[in-house]
Write a protein that holds these residues in place. Structure first.
Motif, PDB file in Angstrom:
ATOM      1  N   LEU B  56       0.840  -1.207   0.000  1.00  0.00           N
ATOM      2  CA  LEU B  56       0.000   0.000   0.000  1.00  0.00           C
ATOM      3  C   LEU B  56       0.873   1.253   0.000  1.00  0.00           C
ATOM      4  CD1 LEU B  56      -3.115  -0.648   2.276  1.00  0.00           C
ATOM      5  CD2 LEU B  56      -2.991  -0.470  -0.199  1.00  0.00           C
ATOM      6  N   ALA B  57       1.939   1.195   0.781  1.00  0.00           N
ATOM      7  CA  ALA B  57       2.860   2.339   0.776  1.00  0.00           C
ATOM      8  C   ALA B  57       3.478   2.491  -0.604  1.00  0.00           C
ATOM      9  CB  ALA B  57       3.942   2.138   1.835  1.00  0.00           C
ATOM     10  N   GLY B  58       3.832   1.376  -1.214  1.00  0.00           N
ATOM     11  CA  GLY B  58       4.378   1.413  -2.567  1.00  0.00           C
ATOM     12  C   GLY B  58       3.399   2.022  -3.543  1.00  0.00           C
ATOM     13  N   ILE B  59       2.127   1.659  -3.383  1.00  0.00           N
ATOM     14  CA  ILE B  59       1.115   2.195  -4.286  1.00  0.00           C
ATOM     15  C   ILE B  59       0.948   3.688  -4.063  1.00  0.00           C
ATOM     16  CG2 ILE B  59      -1.367   2.179  -4.771  1.00  0.00           C
ATOM     17  CD1 ILE B  59      -1.258  -0.875  -4.414  1.00  0.00           C
ATOM     18  N   GLU B  60       1.052   4.108  -2.807  1.00  0.00           N
ATOM     19  CA  GLU B  60       0.977   5.555  -2.548  1.00  0.00           C
ATOM     20  C   GLU B  60       2.086   6.296  -3.271  1.00  0.00           C
ATOM     21  OE1 GLU B  60      -1.487   5.613   1.658  1.00  0.00           O
ATOM     22  OE2 GLU B  60       0.678   5.253   1.648  1.00  0.00           O
ATOM     23  N   SER B  61       3.259   5.701  -3.329  1.00  0.00           N
ATOM     24  CA  SER B  61       4.354   6.325  -4.093  1.00  0.00           C
ATOM     25  C   SER B  61       4.038   6.364  -5.575  1.00  0.00           C
ATOM     26  CB  SER B  61       5.655   5.540  -3.927  1.00  0.00           C
ATOM     27  OG  SER B  61       6.012   5.466  -2.588  1.00  0.00           O
ATOM     28  N   VAL B  62       3.521   5.287  -6.073  1.00  0.00           N
ATOM     29  CA  VAL B  62       3.150   5.252  -7.495  1.00  0.00           C
ATOM     30  C   VAL B  62       2.142   6.348  -7.793  1.00  0.00           C
ATOM     31  CG1 VAL B  62       1.909   3.902  -9.244  1.00  0.00           C
ATOM     32  CG2 VAL B  62       3.630   2.795  -7.822  1.00  0.00           C
ATOM     33  N   ILE B  63       1.154   6.464  -6.918  1.00  0.00           N
ATOM     34  CA  ILE B  63       0.120   7.485  -7.122  1.00  0.00           C
ATOM     35  C   ILE B  63       0.725   8.879  -7.132  1.00  0.00           C
ATOM     36  CG2 ILE B  63      -1.888   8.580  -6.041  1.00  0.00           C
ATOM     37  CD1 ILE B  63      -2.777   5.769  -5.159  1.00  0.00           C
ATOM     38  N   ALA B  64       1.672   9.108  -6.215  1.00  0.00           N
ATOM     39  CA  ALA B  64       2.296  10.428  -6.139  1.00  0.00           C
ATOM     40  C   ALA B  64       3.135  10.716  -7.379  1.00  0.00           C
ATOM     41  CB  ALA B  64       3.160  10.498  -4.884  1.00  0.00           C
ATOM     42  N   LEU B  65       3.838   9.689  -7.888  1.00  0.00           N
ATOM     43  CA  LEU B  65       4.748   9.910  -9.015  1.00  0.00           C
ATOM     44  C   LEU B  65       4.067   9.850 -10.369  1.00  0.00           C
ATOM     45  CD1 LEU B  65       7.771   7.736  -7.805  1.00  0.00           C
ATOM     46  CD2 LEU B  65       7.772  10.216  -8.131  1.00  0.00           C
ATOM     47  N   HIS B  66       2.989   9.107 -10.468  1.00  0.00           N
ATOM     48  CA  HIS B  66       2.358   8.870 -11.775  1.00  0.00           C
ATOM     49  C   HIS B  66       0.868   9.143 -11.714  1.00  0.00           C
ATOM     50  CE1 HIS B  66       6.056   6.914 -13.067  1.00  0.00           C
ATOM     51  NE2 HIS B  66       6.026   6.226 -11.950  1.00  0.00           N
ATOM     52  N   PRO B  67       0.465  10.375 -11.842  1.00  0.00           N
ATOM     53  CA  PRO B  67      -0.951  10.719 -11.695  1.00  0.00           C
ATOM     54  C   PRO B  67      -1.866  10.101 -12.744  1.00  0.00           C
ATOM     55  CG  PRO B  67       0.368  12.663 -12.284  1.00  0.00           C
ATOM     56  CD  PRO B  67       1.323  11.558 -12.042  1.00  0.00           C
ATOM     57  N   ASP B  68      -1.284   9.565 -13.816  1.00  0.00           N
ATOM     58  CA  ASP B  68      -2.111   8.911 -14.842  1.00  0.00           C
ATOM     59  C   ASP B  68      -2.262   7.423 -14.615  1.00  0.00           C
ATOM     60  OD1 ASP B  68      -0.949  10.860 -17.708  1.00  0.00           O
ATOM     61  OD2 ASP B  68      -2.481  11.227 -16.169  1.00  0.00           O
ATOM     62  N   HIS B  69      -1.522   6.908 -13.656  1.00  0.00           N
ATOM     63  CA  HIS B  69      -1.531   5.463 -13.435  1.00  0.00           C
ATOM     64  C   HIS B  69      -2.919   5.037 -12.951  1.00  0.00           C
ATOM     65  CE1 HIS B  69      -0.483   1.552 -11.697  1.00  0.00           C
ATOM     66  NE2 HIS B  69       0.623   1.596 -12.417  1.00  0.00           N
ATOM     67  N   PRO B  70      -3.377   3.855 -13.361  1.00  0.00           N
ATOM     68  CA  PRO B  70      -4.693   3.385 -12.906  1.00  0.00           C
ATOM     69  C   PRO B  70      -4.851   3.414 -11.376  1.00  0.00           C
ATOM     70  CG  PRO B  70      -3.913   1.974 -14.662  1.00  0.00           C
ATOM     71  CD  PRO B  70      -2.825   2.960 -14.408  1.00  0.00           C
ATOM     72  N   TYR B  71      -3.793   3.137 -10.643  1.00  0.00           N
ATOM     73  CA  TYR B  71      -3.902   3.231  -9.192  1.00  0.00           C
ATOM     74  C   TYR B  71      -4.220   4.658  -8.754  1.00  0.00           C
ATOM     75  CZ  TYR B  71      -2.349  -1.494  -7.808  1.00  0.00           C
ATOM     76  OH  TYR B  71      -2.265  -2.849  -7.572  1.00  0.00           O
ATOM     77  N   ALA B  72      -3.648   5.629  -9.472  1.00  0.00           N
ATOM     78  CA  ALA B  72      -3.920   7.028  -9.132  1.00  0.00           C
ATOM     79  C   ALA B  72      -5.360   7.377  -9.463  1.00  0.00           C
ATOM     80  CB  ALA B  72      -2.956   7.942  -9.889  1.00  0.00           C
ATOM     81  N   LEU B  73      -5.855   6.877 -10.562  1.00  0.00           N
ATOM     82  CA  LEU B  73      -7.242   7.155 -10.940  1.00  0.00           C
ATOM     83  C   LEU B  73      -8.213   6.519  -9.945  1.00  0.00           C
ATOM     84  CD1 LEU B  73      -7.037   6.496 -14.799  1.00  0.00           C
ATOM     85  CD2 LEU B  73      -6.652   8.643 -13.568  1.00  0.00           C
ATOM     86  N   ALA B  74      -7.825   5.330  -9.459  1.00  0.00           N
ATOM     87  CA  ALA B  74      -8.719   4.652  -8.522  1.00  0.00           C
ATOM     88  C   ALA B  74      -8.668   5.312  -7.146  1.00  0.00           C
ATOM     89  CB  ALA B  74      -8.343   3.181  -8.411  1.00  0.00           C
ATOM     90  N   GLY B  75      -7.483   5.700  -6.731  1.00  0.00           N
ATOM     91  CA  GLY B  75      -7.316   6.246  -5.382  1.00  0.00           C
ATOM     92  C   GLY B  75      -7.050   5.130  -4.384  1.00  0.00           C
ATOM     93  N   ILE B  76      -6.301   5.453  -3.339  1.00  0.00           N
ATOM     94  CA  ILE B  76      -5.867   4.430  -2.392  1.00  0.00           C
ATOM     95  C   ILE B  76      -7.045   3.759  -1.686  1.00  0.00           C
ATOM     96  CG2 ILE B  76      -5.498   5.909  -0.367  1.00  0.00           C
ATOM     97  CD1 ILE B  76      -3.036   3.218  -1.555  1.00  0.00           C
ATOM     98  N   ASP B  77      -8.110   4.507  -1.466  1.00  0.00           N
ATOM     99  CA  ASP B  77      -9.285   3.914  -0.805  1.00  0.00           C
ATOM    100  C   ASP B  77      -9.857   2.768  -1.622  1.00  0.00           C
ATOM    101  OD1 ASP B  77     -10.685   7.006   0.512  1.00  0.00           O
ATOM    102  OD2 ASP B  77      -9.179   5.606   1.300  1.00  0.00           O
ATOM    103  N   ALA B  78      -9.950   2.987  -2.911  1.00  0.00           N
ATOM    104  CA  ALA B  78     -10.521   1.947  -3.769  1.00  0.00           C
ATOM    105  C   ALA B  78      -9.591   0.751  -3.829  1.00  0.00           C
ATOM    106  CB  ALA B  78     -10.790   2.491  -5.169  1.00  0.00           C
ATOM    107  N   VAL B  79      -8.297   0.983  -3.735  1.00  0.00           N
ATOM    108  CA  VAL B  79      -7.363  -0.147  -3.705  1.00  0.00           C
ATOM    109  C   VAL B  79      -7.688  -1.032  -2.514  1.00  0.00           C
ATOM    110  CG1 VAL B  79      -4.952  -0.850  -3.472  1.00  0.00           C
ATOM    111  CG2 VAL B  79      -5.524   1.150  -4.844  1.00  0.00           C
ATOM    112  N   GLU B  80      -7.820  -0.386  -1.361  1.00  0.00           N
ATOM    113  CA  GLU B  80      -8.106  -1.169  -0.148  1.00  0.00           C
ATOM    114  C   GLU B  80      -9.482  -1.801  -0.195  1.00  0.00           C
ATOM    115  OE1 GLU B  80      -6.678   0.095   3.871  1.00  0.00           O
ATOM    116  OE2 GLU B  80      -6.351   1.979   2.784  1.00  0.00           O
ATOM    117  N   SER B  81     -10.493  -0.988  -0.548  1.00  0.00           N
ATOM    118  CA  SER B  81     -11.839  -1.568  -0.485  1.00  0.00           C
ATOM    119  C   SER B  81     -12.085  -2.578  -1.604  1.00  0.00           C
ATOM    120  CB  SER B  81     -12.909  -0.472  -0.468  1.00  0.00           C
ATOM    121  OG  SER B  81     -12.549   0.581  -1.294  1.00  0.00           O
TER     122      SER B  81
END
Lengths: 410, 418, 551
Positions: B56-81
């Motif tokens: 999850l921490a890794g994904i937070e980094s991805v989201i911060a570095l790559h705003p177009d990444h699907p994880y960024a579009l989903a948001g960390i909440d959606a990753v968890e839920s």
């Protein structure tokens, strides 16, 4: 997907074996190596000018579950059917297959005033034993009882509704004509209730048993006969509606594709053919379906047959009967009943058919209902055979929901 | 018929989107052309391949570095839920997924390397590399056991490669218990056999003998230990063998993958959703920024479907949602949406097949905004009422990033939010 | 350094060399063949598989045409299991000169190439995929050949007559005493061991590398590597060899061989026979030319692209490579260059390999005083263990020509469908084991023997399975490691798998679109996501030098 020819769809195969994992026949017998093997894989080793090297393709039941689950659109069942036809062209067809694939002939001979005698004979165990020895038709195979009157003889006496502008052609097929005329009666009643004049033109067997058993030349004759007789109506915009999902699939797709018939006429008839519940659903979506249903407070098991799923139109029975107050249908989610047309009648394949159908039989029995529903005739006979539960075409329930009486005059 | 939402594609992304909408009370239809990656992948939930640390921490980094990444579009909440919803669906099917979203696991593969994952079915839990016996640590070695007849799993190779990583591993072949099937033991046919108590008991007896002889502490087996009753099968085998047992994913067809799919399918049906497999969506009918209807291929015609909302979860190139012709033109096969793709065919592939950065062509997909709505080349929304999910999205190579199921679950669940 | 002694050292394990070593052994001479890679590593393993009727040469190279016509008939007698009687059509398309048809037919007759004109209707009846705009069709006895199987067949026959065949052995030095070549130094690439081979004669059949070998003897032989690119289409949309009826040009032939249809080819000079790539425009050209013969050709799935180098011997300047005669040439270096003990056999084509071998061996035999007659045209060859046999294991001589359905019929007869390792090409576990037992040491060797990995999925499943089987079989035999079969551990297995995956990839990238691109992504899912094969790289770096060079 691009419009490429049927054999060329083998190129789409990415060898994932999802088809093999879903195949109900490969799941129960070693004799069938699986759809990927006998379809797109073996096809690369077949040559139109050489004998077909693999007999195992004959164990394909043609249920089309493989086509359904294939992610890339390989026409597996069609490849198998063509291989089987080439075997038949090379070696001929055993007498048994020649007889059971001529459903129209068998029906014509069995039905009528002497039907009770025929039916009685076919229920005598020693006689069935003899038939099994001589004809290789399994002694327990669910041969349907023939009707003492044909659908067409009933329809000739039927008074059409007067003053109606809309017309529809009813394609009855052999099962309604010779075995279950009440299905046709229900269909006519429902269509008339919705403001249609029903026309029953000259027509013949759709030829599907011939296609499935590999006699393509005879199947072509049947199909073109039907095309010739249905074409005038289709050209006038009158749709062709059928209650047998197998027959309507044959007119829509199986005959044209397997036999490589792509003329304007063939295409016109295909485009004008509908499964009856597909037709009724279309009426509903256009706001033209009579929805004054009487409530039916029942919960019934429903099996969507393989030959309905092969139409790729979803679950029109669930969509339309879902409009009847109080009626709950539970879909079986079972792959196949096992009869696969004439497949499960054959001595060497009967047990395979029964093993394939086991999951469906268990579902129907667990429903604890005295009635089950299924849109395909051979499946109805197999389900009754495997469960002891009476099985009807859903059109009969719909007629009931309209309050229509179906006189099953014997 | 009226649907509120139609989901195109029945993989993890599509199924979670459909479940979300159905549980919110909508009438949902899932349309797909067959089964895909669910039936090929490992049946686990991979979040991000960053080794043995906090995904999850890794994904937070991805989201911060790559705003177009699907994880960024989903948001960390959606990753968890999304991950938790997947877990719950499996749990209610009696097939729990175990693991923590805060700590990756490493588990053996069928060649004997380790792969990084996050949630695994309970049947694979004992394969956690942190617990596997190492050479010289005094504990009973690991046994890798399989069957000659199963061509998709070879114990000697697995054990040999695990040994090069320092694990204490040995290999053995089991006898196929007697059964009327004598030919063709595929993963699925073996899994069905394991569902039968007599077959399972026979294997249990063989394992017990091996364990007594070799003092094995745990046993790795191909992931064929039951299709309908895997949890029970593994539990029974463990009791019989007297050692911990874990599954190792095999070549496709993936039995754990099918189990995962069935759990999702049951959940969707339970929520009143309708599933129609075998229907290839081939064109769209839009009006301005609204998708009005879609058409699926049917016998002798097309079937028209209409809904208020649509979800496109067609799986990218692997799923058939993106297709290339010989001239290098890429198309999105269902709705004809614009695609983001490497410019020229010359840029599609790396020279080495296993190159770490992967092949740019597989990052092809539909660009989307934070609402997962599809965007065109200049960033305008194409359809307001469409959400894109899973490998259909651009800007990610989920296989190379070790995020195949994670991206699907996160974006699929997000697309399912009404 | 070990020393061995023989009468003739044959350098180069392609068709020519193998034909020579068989002929030498049959005539009672001691012979050793050395090949730096696996058998057929060079041109023999990379061409389109045509068994020439001779039709392609009747106008520009009539001597070649006649040679092909005669040898075609002979090969059908001695190695039927390697050949398929596909027949061949020469077709006049709208892009060809219609008047050439009569010239072609007349030249066929002049060169003894059997030819018969058939109607276009008959052509379409037999090959419905062909372009209906074709105006004339000539039928000739073309066929297709499995050059790998033929190589193993020749090798098997040669070994039964006492020859030794050493693969992965590279010639590093030729030793001269004055103007006489007396020996060679050969290195085993797997172990780096060197062997000193004393020989009465050197027979240079190194094909595209013949110039390099000749140079080791201080002799100049100019062989121009003419690269030809080919594309294999995933299934046989035609079952007959289809030639454009015109003077030979790029992309003018489709050869159905085993389960694929190969379209070829180009002709581009490359300086080094070991270094060349495939250009996208070559692939596009093949597809466009294919479209002329088979409308809709580009919609079919392309399986892979590869290239081979033609060994074009240049003894004079010609404007166009296609004008270099394709007939073969025996270079007697004593007469030509004043260097004794070595002859080179250059040029030629696969179909005439036996004749080339005969000529070379005739020359050597005369020099060595051997008077036995050549019997290579008369005696049918044995079938290697890893290959299917016709019918129920009938004896040698009872073999029939290969037919497309043969592998499927064999699997059906044996009920082996549950035991297929390479499902696409119907390769059973038993045949993989037989290939490994016959000497295959890596996946590429196995591929050449039994076609593992050559089907539509390009190894998605079988690469993994075969690697595991190779490991099991070789690891079990580890105690019996010898000079022929050095030790084989898991790191060798890993290296074999990784190398093979990369080799497949190189031939795939030029044709990845449509279904094949989707297949490649599925294969990636398997090897990366499921198997974690990319994690093997780090500890397989020192896999041991056993495989063919990287290209």
């Amino acid at each position: 997907m691009e419009d490429i020819n049927l054999t060329q769809t083998l190129d789409h195969c990415i060898k994932c074996n999802v088809c093999t994992s879903a195949c109900p026949v490969a799941a129960v017998t070693d004799k069938f190596p699986g759809p990927k093997y006998v379809g797109p894989q073996a096809q690369r080793f077949r040559h139109a000018g050489q004998p077909v090297p693999d007999d195992s393709v004959d164990y394909c039941s043609g249920c089309r579950v493989c086509n359904e689950v294939c992610p890339t659109g390989v026409k597996i069942v069609e490849l198998n059917a063509r291989a089987r036809a080439q075997i038949v062209a090379e070696r001929g067809m055993p007498l048994r297959n020649r007889i059971i694939s001529r459903a129209g002939v068998v029906g014509r001979l069995s039905s009528g005033p002497h039907a009770p005698l025929v039916n009685f004979g076919l229920s005598i165990t020693p006689l069935r034993w003899v038939i099994e020895q001589v004809m290789q038709i399994h002694r327990d195979a669910p041969l349907p009882p023939a009707s003492s009157y044909t659908f067409r003889s009933w329809f000739k006496k039927h008074q059409p509704v007067a003053g109606v502008r809309k017309q529809v052609v009813y394609y009855h097929g052999c099962s309604t004509q010779y075995y279950e005329p009440r299905v046709g009666q229900a269909a006519v009643a429902v269509l008339e209730r919705n403001g249609y004049e029903v026309i029953v033109p000259k027509q013949g067997c759709c030829g599907l048993p011939l296609l499935s058993n590999g006699d393509f030349p005879a199947a072509k004759g049947r199909h073109m006969y039907n095309v010739d007789h249905l074409l005038p109506y289709v050209r006038r915009g009158i749709p062709v509606v059928g209650t047998s999902t197998s027959c309507t699939l044959t007119l829509k797709e199986e005959a044209p594709e397997l036999l490589d018939l792509h003329s304007q006429d063939v295409r016109a008839v295909a485009a004008g053919t509908y499964d009856i519940f597909e037709f009724l659903r279309n009426l509903y979506e256009m706001g033209e379906l009579d929805t004054n249903f009487l409530p039916i407070q029942r919960e019934l098991p429903y099996h969507p047959p393989c030959q309905l799923r092969a139409h790729r139109i979803g679950r029109p029975v669930l969509d339309v009967l879902g409009l009847v107050p109080g009626l709950r249908l539970n879909e079986s989610h079972a792959e196949c009943c096992g009869i696969a047309g004439t497949y499960g009648l054959k001595k060497e394949k009967y047990q395979i058919g029964m093993d394939v159908g086991a999951k469906l039989f268990a579902f129907v029995k667990a429903a604890n209902s005295d009635l089950a529903l299924c849109d395909s005739e051979t499946c109805r006979w197999q389900i009754s055979h495997g469960t002891g539960v009476a099985t009807k075409h859903p059109i009969e329930i719909l007629a009931q929901a309209y309050g229509l009486q179906i006189a099953d005059s014997r | 018929m009226n649907y509120d939402t139609i989901v195109i594609g029945a993989g993890i992304a599509g199924m979670l989107a459909a479940i979300g909408r159905a549980e919110a009370g909508e009438r949902v239809l899932s349309l797909s052309k067959g089964h895909g990656a669910t039936h090929w992948a490992t049946g686990c939930l991979d979040l991000l391949d960053i080794g043995d640390s906090d995904p999850l921490a890794g994904i937070e980094s991805v989201i911060a570095l790559h705003p177009d990444h699907p994880y960024a579009l989903a948001g960390i909440d959606a990753v968890e839920s999304g991950a938790e919803r997947l877990r719950a669906a499996c749990e209610s099917g009696g097939y729990p997924l175990v693991g923590s979203l805060r700590r990756n696991l490493q588990v053996p593969t069928a060649v004997g390397t380790l792969r990084t994952t996050c949630l695994v079915p309970v049947t694979m839990a004992a394969g956690d590399a942190r617990q596997l016996p190492r050479q010289g640590d005094g504990s009973g070695p690991l046994l890798i056991a399989g069957f000659h007849e199963l061509r998709d799993f070879f114990p000697p190779m697995v054990a040999a490669n695990l040994r090069t990583l320092g694990f204490a591993a040995e290999a053995a072949y089991l006898q196929m218990p007697p059964h009327e099937r004598t030919l063709d033991f595929s993963t699925v046919s073996l899994a069905r056999l394991f569902d039968q108590p007599a077959f399972c008991a026979d294997v249990g007896r063989q394992l017990r003998q091996l364990v007594q002889h070799g003092i094995y502490s745990r046993i790795g087996m191909p992931a064929v230990l039951g299709l309908a009753n895997a949890t029970q099968v593994v539990s029974d085998l463990q009791s019989a063998a007297g050692a911990l047992i874990f599954e190792i994913p095999t070549l496709p067809v993936s039995v754990p993958g099918i189990r995962l799919y069935r759990a999702l399918e049951a959940t969707l049906l339970q929520a009143g959703g309708r599933i129609q497999i075998g229907s290839f969506v081939q064109r769209a009918e839009g009006k301005g920024k609204r998708l009005e209807a879609i058409y699926s291929e049917a016998a002798a015609r097309e079937q028209r479907h209409y809904a208020a909302r649509y979800v496109l979860a067609t799986g990218g190139i692997a799923g058939g949602g993106v297709r290339a012709d010989h001239a290098g033109v890429m198309i999105e096969t269902a709705l004809g949406l614009p695609l983001r793709t490497p410019n020229a065919r010359a840029d599609w592939f790396a020279v080495r097949f296993l190159s770490r950065s992967g092949h740019p062509v597989f990052r092809t997909g539909v660009a989307a905004d934070a609402g997962l709505r599809p965007l065109d080349a200049v960033g305008h929304v194409v359809y307001e009422n469409v959400a894109v999910a899973g490998s259909a999205l651009a800007g990610c190579d989920p296989i190379r990033e070790g995020a195949l199921e994670g991206v699907a679950a996160a974006t699929g669940w997000k697309a399912g939010r009404v | 350094m070990q020393t061995i002694s023989t009468d003739v050292l044959v350098i180069g394990g392609g068709a020519t060399g193998l034909g020579c070593v068989r002929d030498l052994a049959m005539r009672g001479m001691r012979a050793i063949l050395v090949e730096k890679g696996d058998l057929t590593n060079g041109t023999t393993g990379r061409y389109h598989g045509l068994l020439h009727s001779g039709g392609r040469y009747v106008t520009k190279d009539p001597q070649s045409a006649t040679e092909c016509a005669h040898e075609n008939a002979i090969l059908r007698r001695i190695m039927p299991h390697c050949l398929e009687d596909t027949s061949g059509f020469f077709v006049i398309t709208p892009w060809d000169d219609p008047s050439y048809g009569d010239i072609f037919a007349a030249n066929c007759r002049k060169t003894e190439v059997p030819v018969q004109e058939i109607s276009v209707a008959e052509m379409l009846r037999r090959e419905p995929a062909l372009n209906p705009q074709i105006s004339r069709v000539f039928e000739v006895p073309d066929g297709s050949a499995d050059s790998f199987l033929a190589a193993h067949t020749n090798a098997l026959s040669a070994r039964t007559y006492g020859a030794q065949i050493l693969t992965y052995h590279r010639v590093v030095e030729l030793i001269r005493t004055g103007d006489h070549v007396v020996a060679a130094v050969v290195e085993d690439l797997r172990t780096s061991e060197r062997i000193y081979v004393e020989c009465g004669f050197i027979l240079n059949t190194a094909g595209a590398w013949a110039g390099q070998i000749a140079a080791l003897a201080g002799v100049k032989v100019t062989v121009v590597p003419g690269k030809g690119t080919m594309v294999a289409m995933s299934h046989r949309m035609v079952n007959t060899v289809i030639n454009r009826c015109k003077l030979p040009a790029d992309g003018d032939i489709i050869v159905p061989v085993h389960t694929v249809a190969v379209i070829g080819t180009t002709d581009i000079h490359v300086p080094d026979p070991d270094v060349y790539g495939i250009e996208p425009h070559e692939v596009q050209l093949m597809l466009e030319e294919g479209e002329k013969l088979v409308p809709g050709f580009t919609q079919h799935r392309a399986l892979r692209a590869w290239a081979g180098v033609r060994p074009l011997y240049k003894d004079q300047d010609v404007a166009n490579d296609r004008d270099i005669s394709r007939t073969y040439k025996l270079l007697d270096h004593q007469q030509r260059d004043g260097v004794d003990g070595i002859i080179s056999m250059v040029g030629g084509k696969w179909t005439t390999y036996r004749l080339m071998a005969k000529d070379a061996v005739d020359t050597i035999a005369q020099r060595l005083g051997n008077t036995r007659a050549c019997r290579t045209a008369d005696e049918p060859m044995p079938v290697p263990d890893f290959e299917h046999r016709s019918g129920n294991h009938a004896g040698v001589g009872a073999e029939k020509l290969y037919w497309l359905g043969k592998p499927l019929a064999a699997v059906e007869e044996e009920h082996a469908y549950g035991d297929l390792i390479c499902e696409c090409e119907l390769v059973s576990r038993a045949r993989i084991h037989a290939a490994i037992a016959s000497g295959a040491s890596n996946l590429d060797d196995i591929r050449r023997d039994v076609r593992m990995g050559m089907g539509p999925c390009q190894g998605g499943w079988c690469i993994y399975r075969t690697t595991a089987l190779l490991y099991e079989q070789r690891a079990q035999a580890a105690e019996n490691a010898s000079a022929d079969r050095p030790a084989f551990d898991i790191e060798h297995a890993n290296a074999a798998m990784l190398h093979f995956l990369q080799e497949r990839w190189k031939g795939l990238t030029p044709v990845l679109w449509g279904d094949q691109l989707r297949q490649a992504r599925l294969d990636e899912l398997i090897y990366i996501h499921v198997l974690g094969a990319h994690r093997l790289i780090s500890h397989a770096e020192q896999g041991g030098g056993l495989v063919t060079e990287e290209r």
